[in-house]
Write a protein that holds these residues in place. Structure first.
Motif, PDB file in Angstrom:
ATOM      1  N   HIS A 124       8.261  27.660 -57.062  1.00 10.28           N
ATOM      2  CA  HIS A 124       9.277  28.061 -56.088  1.00 10.28           C
ATOM      3  C   HIS A 124      10.606  27.371 -56.370  1.00 10.28           C
ATOM      4  O   HIS A 124      11.665  28.028 -56.403  1.00 10.28           O
ATOM      5  CB  HIS A 124       8.796  27.721 -54.678  1.00 10.28           C
ATOM      6  N   PHE A 132       8.816  33.327 -53.561  1.00 10.57           N
ATOM      7  CA  PHE A 132       7.897  33.276 -52.415  1.00 10.57           C
ATOM      8  C   PHE A 132       6.565  33.943 -52.738  1.00 10.57           C
ATOM      9  O   PHE A 132       5.531  33.550 -52.200  1.00 10.57           O
ATOM     10  CB  PHE A 132       8.538  33.954 -51.196  1.00 10.57           C
ATOM     11  N   LEU A 153       2.382  32.222 -52.879  1.00 11.64           N
ATOM     12  CA  LEU A 153       1.391  32.876 -52.035  1.00 11.64           C
ATOM     13  C   LEU A 153       0.218  33.393 -52.858  1.00 11.64           C
ATOM     14  O   LEU A 153      -0.950  33.300 -52.434  1.00 11.64           O
ATOM     15  CB  LEU A 153       2.037  34.029 -51.269  1.00 11.64           C
ATOM     16  N   CYS A 166       6.666  40.500 -49.514  1.00 14.87           N
ATOM     17  CA  CYS A 166       7.397  40.082 -50.714  1.00 14.87           C
ATOM     18  C   CYS A 166       7.550  41.237 -51.701  1.00 14.87           C
ATOM     19  O   CYS A 166       8.621  41.408 -52.315  1.00 14.87           O
ATOM     20  CB  CYS A 166       6.662  38.906 -51.374  1.00 14.87           C
TER      21      CYS A 166
END
Length: 377
Positions: A30, A60, A64, A95
């Motif tokens: 990130h 993002f 995840l 996303c």
């Protein structure tokens, strides 16, 4: 009983280790992607623009995804595992939707960049801008709608409601269609405007009696910038269902008209020479049309139409004002007899005016008058 004896440290480590490793790795990715996004924010190269589009959503989505993979390696209870994976799945859908919207927006900006509209003859560029923006907004709206529908369908209750609606698609379907009519009407109107293009961005139009330019075309309305900087917001369907004037439909060139009411003694040859001189000295004239014609007459004056051409509507308006002012000043200075005036003929009463040709009173009768003496005889 000792508290430490009741804590299953092995189970906690089995859960914490993969989740912690995924969190640290995801945080590193990130931060790396966010740093890349900041560095390429001002880059103007193709690679920089591509990275600017995809870096932020991936910053993002990748953590995840790592967290979702790590959850499969943890001995969590089935219910907690299902809830956690469901939440991550919805976040990933968001996303992906965000990424696709940014990709469409990036493609739209890349196309618009190749066709600038700040040129003299920008009809083709405005056509490309209109099609790209309208179709881009339609595609982005469809992507968002599909993303929300996909996320909602992951809930069993929503899937059941959807199946029920499909099974009983009678009155409910009709009601939903009536409720959604404005949305679909604007969607279809947007597609018609994008393909048929009755209007384009920066077109000069007259809508509801107002003169202005097409400033923005959205998925549901059009913004017209009025000449005095007001904004007229018109639904998309209005341009499909109502007639309107488009002054720049086929070309950006414009003809400007100025009308003067002049006396019959006006020397038209001098007027044409002066009009040609004014147009030649004005940089807004495009060198095509410069005409002076007598187009009408009245009992006291004649109408002279001055027709000039310019590269766009703004120059045409300013040019015809300059032509009108210049010719009025020229006539007032060189030919004042050409300006309109009111004439009157004065006569003296009495015998000096010569013999009167009026018929005698006793011989004047109105048509179809009754026989007999005149009144007063």
């Amino acid at each position: 009983m000792d508290l430490s004896a009741r804590i299953d440290w092995d189970a906690m480590l089995a859960v914490a280790m993969p989740l912690g490793a995924a969190a640290l790795l995801g945080l590193a990715v990130h931060l790396l992607l966010m740093r890349i996004a900041r560095r390429v924010r001002a880059a103007d190269s193709r690679r920089g623009r591509i990275l600017r589009v995809i870096a932020l959503p991936l910053a993002f989505a990748v953590p995840l995804l790592m967290l979702a993979l790590a959850l499969r390696a943890t001995p969590l209870p089935p219910q907690a595992l299902d809830w956690s994976q469901h939440a991550i799945r919805i976040a990933l859908f968001a996303c992906v939707t965000w990424l696709l919207v940014r990709v469409v927006s990036g493609i739209e900006r890349a196309i618009l960049r190749q066709y600038p509209i700040d040129v003299a003859d920008n009809v083709h560029a405005r056509r490309i801008h209109t099609q790209t923006r309208v179709l881009g907004r339609v595609v982005m709206g469809a992507i968002v709608l599909l993303g929300v529908a996909t996320a909602l369908m992951t809930f069993p209750a929503v899937r059941q409601v959807g199946a029920t609606l499909l099974a009983s698609a009678g009155i409910i379907g009709i009601a939903a269609g009536i409720a959604a009519k404005p949305v679909f009407s604007n969607l279809i109107a947007g597609l018609q405007i994008a393909l048929a293009q009755p209007i384009r961005l920066d077109d000069v139009v007259i809508v509801e009696g107002e003169w202005g330019r097409i400033e923005e075309i959205t998925a549901s309305y059009v913004v017209v910038r009025i000449w005095d900087e007001r904004r007229l917001v018109v639904p998309l369907t209005w341009f499909i269902e109502h007639p309107f004037q488009n002054w720049t439909r086929s070309t950006a060139d414009m003809l400007g008209t100025a009308v003067l009411w002049l006396d019959y003694r006006t020397p038209m040859a001098a007027v044409r020479d002066e009009l040609q001189r004014i147009c030649s000295d004005d940089p807004r004239w495009d060198g095509k049309v410069c005409i002076a014609q007598v187009t009408d007459t009245s009992e006291s004056t004649m109408q002279v139409r001055l027709l000039v051409s310019a590269r766009n509507s703004g120059d045409a308006f300013d040019l015809r004002c300059a032509v009108r002012e210049g010719l009025i000043a020229f006539l007032a200075r060189e030919h004042p007899e050409a300006l309109p005036r009111t004439r009157a003929t004065l006569t003296r009463s009495g015998g000096d005016d010569g013999p009167s040709h009026a018929p005698a009173a006793e011989t004047v009768r109105s048509p179809h008058a009754e026989d007999g003496e005149l009144p007063g005889d």
